[in-house]
Motif scaffolding. Structure first.
Motif, mmCIF file in Angstrom:
data_model
loop_
_atom_site.group_PDB
_atom_site.id
_atom_site.type_symbol
_atom_site.label_atom_id
_atom_site.label_comp_id
_atom_site.label_asym_id
_atom_site.label_seq_id
_atom_site.Cartn_x
_atom_site.Cartn_y
_atom_site.Cartn_z
ATOM 1 N N ALA A 249 55.729 69.082 65.033
ATOM 2 C CA ALA A 249 56.292 68.458 66.229
ATOM 3 C C ALA A 249 57.754 68.857 66.373
ATOM 4 O O ALA A 249 58.414 69.238 65.395
ATOM 5 C CB ALA A 249 56.164 66.942 66.122
ATOM 6 N N PRO A 250 58.310 68.819 67.596
ATOM 7 C CA PRO A 250 59.734 69.136 67.779
ATOM 8 C C PRO A 250 60.609 68.312 66.843
ATOM 9 O O PRO A 250 60.352 67.141 66.583
ATOM 10 C CB PRO A 250 59.986 68.785 69.248
ATOM 11 N N ARG A 251 61.642 68.925 66.352
ATOM 12 C CA ARG A 251 62.530 68.308 65.367
ATOM 13 C C ARG A 251 63.319 67.147 65.967
ATOM 14 O O ARG A 251 63.834 67.229 67.078
ATOM 15 C CB ARG A 251 63.493 69.372 64.828
ATOM 16 N N ARG A 252 63.418 66.053 65.198
ATOM 17 C CA ARG A 252 64.227 64.887 65.547
ATOM 18 C C ARG A 252 65.093 64.525 64.348
ATOM 19 O O ARG A 252 64.585 64.386 63.236
ATOM 20 C CB ARG A 252 63.348 63.689 65.922
ATOM 21 N N ASP A 253 66.390 64.375 64.571
ATOM 22 C CA ASP A 253 67.320 64.023 63.492
ATOM 23 C C ASP A 253 67.997 62.696 63.783
ATOM 24 O O ASP A 253 68.339 62.399 64.937
ATOM 25 C CB ASP A 253 68.398 65.100 63.335
ATOM 26 N N ARG A 254 68.210 61.917 62.739
ATOM 27 C CA ARG A 254 69.031 60.700 62.789
ATOM 28 C C ARG A 254 70.019 60.776 61.636
ATOM 29 O O ARG A 254 69.619 60.942 60.489
ATOM 30 C CB ARG A 254 68.174 59.444 62.668
ATOM 31 N N SER A 255 71.298 60.658 61.948
ATOM 32 C CA SER A 255 72.307 60.797 60.900
ATOM 33 C C SER A 255 73.390 59.743 61.047
ATOM 34 O O SER A 255 73.647 59.237 62.136
ATOM 35 C CB SER A 255 72.936 62.192 60.937
ATOM 36 N N TRP A 256 74.004 59.404 59.912
ATOM 37 C CA TRP A 256 75.154 58.496 59.933
ATOM 38 C C TRP A 256 76.214 59.036 58.988
ATOM 39 O O TRP A 256 75.915 59.741 58.023
ATOM 40 C CB TRP A 256 74.759 57.076 59.576
ATOM 41 N N THR A 257 77.463 58.716 59.305
ATOM 42 C CA THR A 257 78.607 59.203 58.537
ATOM 43 C C THR A 257 79.630 58.094 58.364
ATOM 44 O O THR A 257 79.836 57.280 59.270
ATOM 45 C CB THR A 257 79.270 60.398 59.251
ATOM 46 N N LEU A 258 80.279 58.056 57.204
ATOM 47 C CA LEU A 258 81.361 57.114 56.944
ATOM 48 C C LEU A 258 82.530 57.873 56.340
ATOM 49 O O LEU A 258 82.372 58.590 55.341
ATOM 50 C CB LEU A 258 80.906 56.019 55.978
ATOM 51 N N ASP A 259 83.702 57.756 56.968
ATOM 52 C CA ASP A 259 84.938 58.359 56.461
ATOM 53 C C ASP A 259 85.960 57.251 56.230
ATOM 54 O O ASP A 259 86.190 56.423 57.121
ATOM 55 C CB ASP A 259 85.502 59.370 57.462
ATOM 56 N N MET A 260 86.562 57.259 55.042
ATOM 57 C CA MET A 260 87.564 56.252 54.691
ATOM 58 C C MET A 260 88.766 56.939 54.052
ATOM 59 O O MET A 260 88.620 57.956 53.366
ATOM 60 C CB MET A 260 86.974 55.217 53.716
#
Length: 303
Positions: A249-260
């Motif tokens: 199936a077509p690619r689906r991405d979910r991402s999260w980032t934290l910078d401190m």
């Protein structure tokens, strides 16, 4: 590159920035990456081996940035933002990275709004080799109101790669809406909330390399117990038009980032900075699942 214009607009709103400012940073750090362990079948599809491949490297970094703003009290004024960054990993040259950015902008005031427009250019080098140039154009509109600043940015750019990577050439469109709030007194100085939308269209008609994305960012910074602190979190969802591998199936991405970051002033111009960054990408195509983490310590200077 949108961040540079946001910084300039924010300085215009505060009207306290010096006409020209140069910042430098030199430091050391460590970064790790992990992704699924796999091999390719005779048909070119991935076979997952049930583990993770991990890469780790220590690096040296040096960066400088310049922001110049003509008199913000004038109805029409100009700004110039430029930056350069070099990261070198002695033990793993594939972690080497260079970034160059230049962004001149023309600003003018109209009916309580601040409008801006101008070209921008960015060059990226990876593993000691030229990878991508991104020429583009930006338009911005901001509405300052007491302690609040509402900014709308739009950018149109083109990804140009060397012949080895020319399949990645694309047109990119980005829109960003940011609300920023300034506080007087207390440990929090500013807080921000940003909505982000983007689209990339591959110039060679490769649907698996064309995608649109939506993102939400939130952050704050301030001072506490003699230390400066900041954090920025983000969540993004990307939808590709097709999958790299036939039958998926077509690619689906979910991402999260934290910078401190925590900064300890050493004197009026220099400070010691500790930074931490962590990101996680979940993909419907397991090959693109990835974790990334970085720790760094640096000395910053303001001129």
């Amino acid at each position: 590159m949108l961040a540079g214009l946001l910084c300039t607009v924010s300085c215009w709103h505060a009207a306290t920035a010096a006409p020209a400012e140069v910042n430098t940073e030199v430091g050391i750090g460590s970064e790790t990456q992990s992704s699924p362990l796999f091999r390719l079948s005779s048909l070119g599809t991935p076979i997952y081996l049930g583990g993770l491949q991990r890469l780790r490297s220590e690096h040296l970094t040096a960066s400088t940035s310049m922001n110049w703003l003509s008199e913000p009290s004038k109805a029409v004024h100009v700004s110039m933002a430029a930056s350069a960054m070099v990261k070198h990993a002695p033990a793993r040259s594939d972690f080497d990275l260079t970034l160059l950015t230049v962004q001149p902008t023309l600003h003018w005031a109209l009916a309580g709004l601040s409008l801006g427009t101008g070209p921008n250019w960015q060059r990226i080098g990876v593993s000691g080799r030229h990878f991508r140039d991104t020429p583009g154009w930006q338009v911005s509109m901001s509405l300052p109101q007491d302690e609040n600043l509402l900014t709308l940015l739009m950018e149109r750019g083109r990804y140009r790669h060397t012949s080895e990577w020319q399949d990645l050439d694309a047109n990119a469109t980005t829109a960003l809406l940011q609300w920023q709030r300034s506080f007087k007194g207390g440990s929090v100085e500013t807080a921000q909330l940003t909505l982000h939308a983007g689209q990339e269209s591959n110039l060679h008609g490769l649907a698996e390399l064309s995608q649109h994305s939506r993102a939400l960012q939130w952050g704050a910074d301030g001072q506490l117990a003699g230390l400066n602190w900041s954090f920025l979190g983000s969540w993004q969802r990307s939808r590709f038009r097709a999958s790299v591998f036939e039958g998926e199936a077509p690619r689906r991405d979910r991402s999260w980032t934290l910078d401190m970051a925590i900064t300890k002033p050493l004197d009026s111009r220099h400070a010691l900075k500790f930074s931490f960054s962590h990101s996680r990408n979940h993909s419907s195509v397991p090959l693109y699942d990835q974790r990334y983490r970085q720790l760094s310590c640096s000395v910053t200077s303001r001129w």
